[in-house]
Design an enzyme around this catalytic site. Structure first.
Site, PDB file in Angstrom:
ATOM      1  N   LYS A 149      32.551  63.631  44.607  1.00 55.33           N
ATOM      2  CA  LYS A 149      32.077  63.872  45.964  1.00 55.33           C
ATOM      3  C   LYS A 149      30.686  63.271  46.124  1.00 55.33           C
ATOM      4  CE  LYS A 149      34.734  68.115  46.072  1.00 55.33           C
ATOM      5  NZ  LYS A 149      34.723  69.536  45.673  1.00 55.33           N
TER       6      LYS A 149
ATOM      7  N   GLY B 101      40.976  68.070  39.902  1.00 53.52           N
ATOM      8  CA  GLY B 101      39.939  67.096  40.203  1.00 53.52           C
ATOM      9  C   GLY B 101      40.403  65.653  40.090  1.00 53.52           C
ATOM     10  N   GLY B 102      41.719  65.441  40.202  1.00 56.47           N
ATOM     11  CA  GLY B 102      42.216  64.070  40.273  1.00 56.47           C
ATOM     12  C   GLY B 102      42.604  63.455  38.944  1.00 56.47           C
TER      13      GLY B 102
ATOM     14  N   ARG C 104      34.554  78.734  39.866  1.00 57.88           N
ATOM     15  CA  ARG C 104      33.125  78.622  39.536  1.00 57.88           C
ATOM     16  C   ARG C 104      32.349  78.427  40.826  1.00 57.88           C
ATOM     17  NH1 ARG C 104      35.260  73.332  39.106  1.00 57.88           N
ATOM     18  NH2 ARG C 104      34.132  71.916  40.494  1.00 57.88           N
TER      19      ARG C 104
HETATM   20  C1  MV4 Z   1      47.036  65.294  46.742  1.00 58.76           C
HETATM   21  C2  MV4 Z   1      46.858  64.197  47.612  1.00 58.76           C
HETATM   22  C3  MV4 Z   1      47.884  63.882  48.482  1.00 58.76           C
HETATM   23  N1  MV4 Z   1      49.021  64.615  48.471  1.00 58.76           N
HETATM   24  N2  MV4 Z   1      48.181  65.990  46.779  1.00 58.76           N
HETATM   25  C4  MV4 Z   1      42.977  64.701  44.301  1.00 58.76           C
HETATM   26  C5  MV4 Z   1      42.270  65.669  43.424  1.00 58.76           C
HETATM   27  C6  MV4 Z   1      43.250  66.725  43.101  1.00 58.76           C
HETATM   28  N3  MV4 Z   1      42.621  67.984  43.253  1.00 58.76           N
HETATM   29  C7  MV4 Z   1      44.365  66.553  44.076  1.00 58.76           C
HETATM   30  N4  MV4 Z   1      44.099  65.362  44.799  1.00 58.76           N
HETATM   31  C8  MV4 Z   1      44.964  64.949  45.760  1.00 58.76           C
HETATM   32  N5  MV4 Z   1      46.113  65.655  45.863  1.00 58.76           N
HETATM   33  C9  MV4 Z   1      49.146  65.638  47.631  1.00 58.76           C
HETATM   34  N6  MV4 Z   1      50.294  66.331  47.622  1.00 58.76           N
HETATM   35  C10 MV4 Z   1      45.665  63.478  47.550  1.00 58.76           C
HETATM   36  C11 MV4 Z   1      44.718  63.845  46.604  1.00 58.76           C
HETATM   37  C12 MV4 Z   1      43.522  63.021  46.614  1.00 58.76           C
HETATM   38  C13 MV4 Z   1      42.308  63.538  47.048  1.00 58.76           C
HETATM   39  C14 MV4 Z   1      42.164  64.866  47.428  1.00 58.76           C
HETATM   40  C15 MV4 Z   1      40.956  65.355  47.825  1.00 58.76           C
HETATM   41  C16 MV4 Z   1      39.866  64.518  47.881  1.00 58.76           C
HETATM   42  C17 MV4 Z   1      39.967  63.201  47.489  1.00 58.76           C
HETATM   43  C18 MV4 Z   1      41.183  62.697  47.064  1.00 58.76           C
HETATM   44  C19 MV4 Z   1      41.285  61.356  46.693  1.00 58.76           C
HETATM   45  C20 MV4 Z   1      42.490  60.882  46.289  1.00 58.76           C
HETATM   46  C21 MV4 Z   1      43.612  61.707  46.237  1.00 58.76           C
END
Ligand code: MV4
Length: 430
Positions: free
Chosen positions: A215, A142-143, A270
């Site tokens: 979200k 979740g970041g 979940r």
């Molecule tokens: C990433 C990405 C770009 N490249 N992984 C954000 C939450 C976590 N679950 C993983 N995330 C991300 N992983 C790679 N290799 C960008 C994000 C990301 C993101 C992902 C989904 C929704 C919003 C986001 C906002 C910032 C970064």
């Protein structure tokens, strides 16, 4: 002020309680407001089940929903945990291990590493992957605990910070590295598994409209998927969930790159906040399927691919002030008027007279609309937001209305940087 499970017995006034507590036959006070002393306190939750003779616990989508220890304690106390097994929660809770599990069954993952501790070895791996790279906490998700390293000069510092942050946030400093995708979409697949070895998917949700990993808007289907891509991603999602014999409702999150490539991001073990868009677009009751799966019954869907019908959009209505950088806005709700009409659903625990406490997540409710096309769903959402009246606290409704008018959103051109761009466009007028 005290905290309740939806079973309550007692000495506390139910007059100001959430709707689920007011509707419940019984309710039990589980402690003071601080979550650590109530909603996250495993012995107190188990005691509430024992006092009332409950034979199952639905963990919802926060607090202990992905806590393997809790599901294990339920199991040992002869209480059915309505969710996956402790082993399944653990296998997906370690994000580096989850990546490996997915890779083993052929689910695409972003170029990257296993958990890696040595800075020199990590730098070498990052150079092999190619910059920019993302350093992620294995215990994260979740970041939380993520850092971008732009180049090799920047790497040692970001790697050190990521490990420190991971240690502080999760008590575990394991991190792994992935190639950084600049503008991916967040597309997640709903999966369901039963105890008879059946695993299916119920299509996808596009959750690209996020702010600081929260979200705000989710929709089904994703405007970005062709039928062919949907089938390939859905098949990968089922393969991933089947790899751990998954039981219950889960979500396989993918990053969808600009070129149409997709990669496993993480699995949530979940039911999620945004599950209603899938319910509206498939006609199935996901919580009913969770309960069936936990009781050992087969999933109730016929043995054929599930298709999404029409288009569903969800807006999260939070008690936050969008004009003050989304600061929480607790207080008493004085007016609460719900939108209605065909294809309109509101899931909420509040009402006029309810006091929004300052202790928890600021979600007041979810407004979900369903229509035959995305265009009609957007119109239905605009009308529903306009007739949703909340007074006494600030809400995200005006902001959501702006998003529904934004040409980029209307065109379905959303990615994980969409809100950042939209807010930068607006900044001068504020
Ligand atoms: C990433 C990405 C770009 N490249 N992984 C954000 C939450 C976590 N679950 C993983 N995330 C991300 N992983 C790679 N290799 C960008 C994000 C990301 C993101 C992902 C989904 C929704 C919003 C986001 C906002 C910032 C970064």
């Amino acid at each position: 002020m005290a905290s309740w499970t939806s079973i309550h017995r007692g000495v506390y006034s139910r007059r100001i309680a959430s709707l689920h507590v007011r509707f419940a036959d019984e309710d039990v006070c589980i402690g003071p407001p601080a979550a650590r002393e109530s909603y996250l306190n495993i012995p107190r939750i188990v005691a509430a089940a024992e006092i009332t003779g409950a034979d199952a616990i639905h963990p919802g989508y926060g607090f202990l929903a992905e806590n393997a220890e809790f599901s294990e304690i339920c199991e040992r106390s002869n209480i059915t945990f309505i969710g996956p097994t402790p082993a399944q929660i653990r296998q997906m809770g370690d994000k580096a291990m989850a990546r490996q599990t997915m890779a083993e069954v052929g689910v695409p993952i972003v170029a990257g590493t296993d958990a890696i501790a040595d800075p020199a070895e990590a730098l070498h791996a990052a150079e092999g992957i190619g910059f920019p790279v993302l350093i992620k906490a294995a215990a994260g998700g979740g970041g939380k605990g993520m850092r971008v390293a732009q180049d090799s000069n920047d790497f040692a510092r970001q790697f050190g910070m990521a490990r420190q942050e991971a240690a502080a946030a999760f008590g575990d400093d394991s991190v792994y590295i992935e190639k950084y995708l600049a503008r991916p979409r967040h597309v997640e697949f709903q999966v369901l598994g039963d105890q008879h070895g059946r695993v299916i998917h119920l299509g996808e949700r596009d959750c690209s409209v996020q702010r600081r990993h929260q979200k705000l808007i989710e929709e089904a289907p994703s405007p970005a998927l062709s039928q062919d891509l949907r089938e390939r991603m859905g098949e990968a999602a089922v393969r991933g969930a089947a790899a751990i014999d998954y039981v219950g409702a889960g979500t396989i999150e993918f990053l969808l790159d600009e070129d149409g490539s997709f990669y496993f991001m993480e699995m949530n073990t979940r039911i999620q906040v945004e599950h209603p868009v899938t319910e509206m677009a498939t006609g199935f009751d996901l919580v009913k399927e969770q309960i069936r799966a936990a009781a050992g019954l087969p999933l109730s869907m016929p043995d054929q691919p599930i298709s999404l019908r029409g288009h569903a959009i969800e807006c999260r209505i939070n008690a936050e002030d969008p004009r003050r950088n989304f600061a929480p806005s607790p207080g008493t709700i004085t007016t609460f008027h719900l939108p209605g009409g065909p294809g309109v659903r509101v899931d909420t625990h509040v009402y006029a007279g309810y006091r929004v406490p300052p202790f928890y997540d600021s979600l007041l409710g979810k407004l979900i609309v369903h229509a035959s096309t995305r265009e009609e769903a957007i119109m239905r959402m605009r009308h529903s937001l306009a007739s949703f009246v909340v007074e006494g606290v600030h809400t995200t409704i005006p902001f959501l209305q702006d998003v529904m008018e934004h040409p980029g959103f209307v065109a379905g051109e959303v990615d994980t940087k969409f809100l950042e761009r939209m807010m930068a466009e607006r900044a001068p007028t504020q």
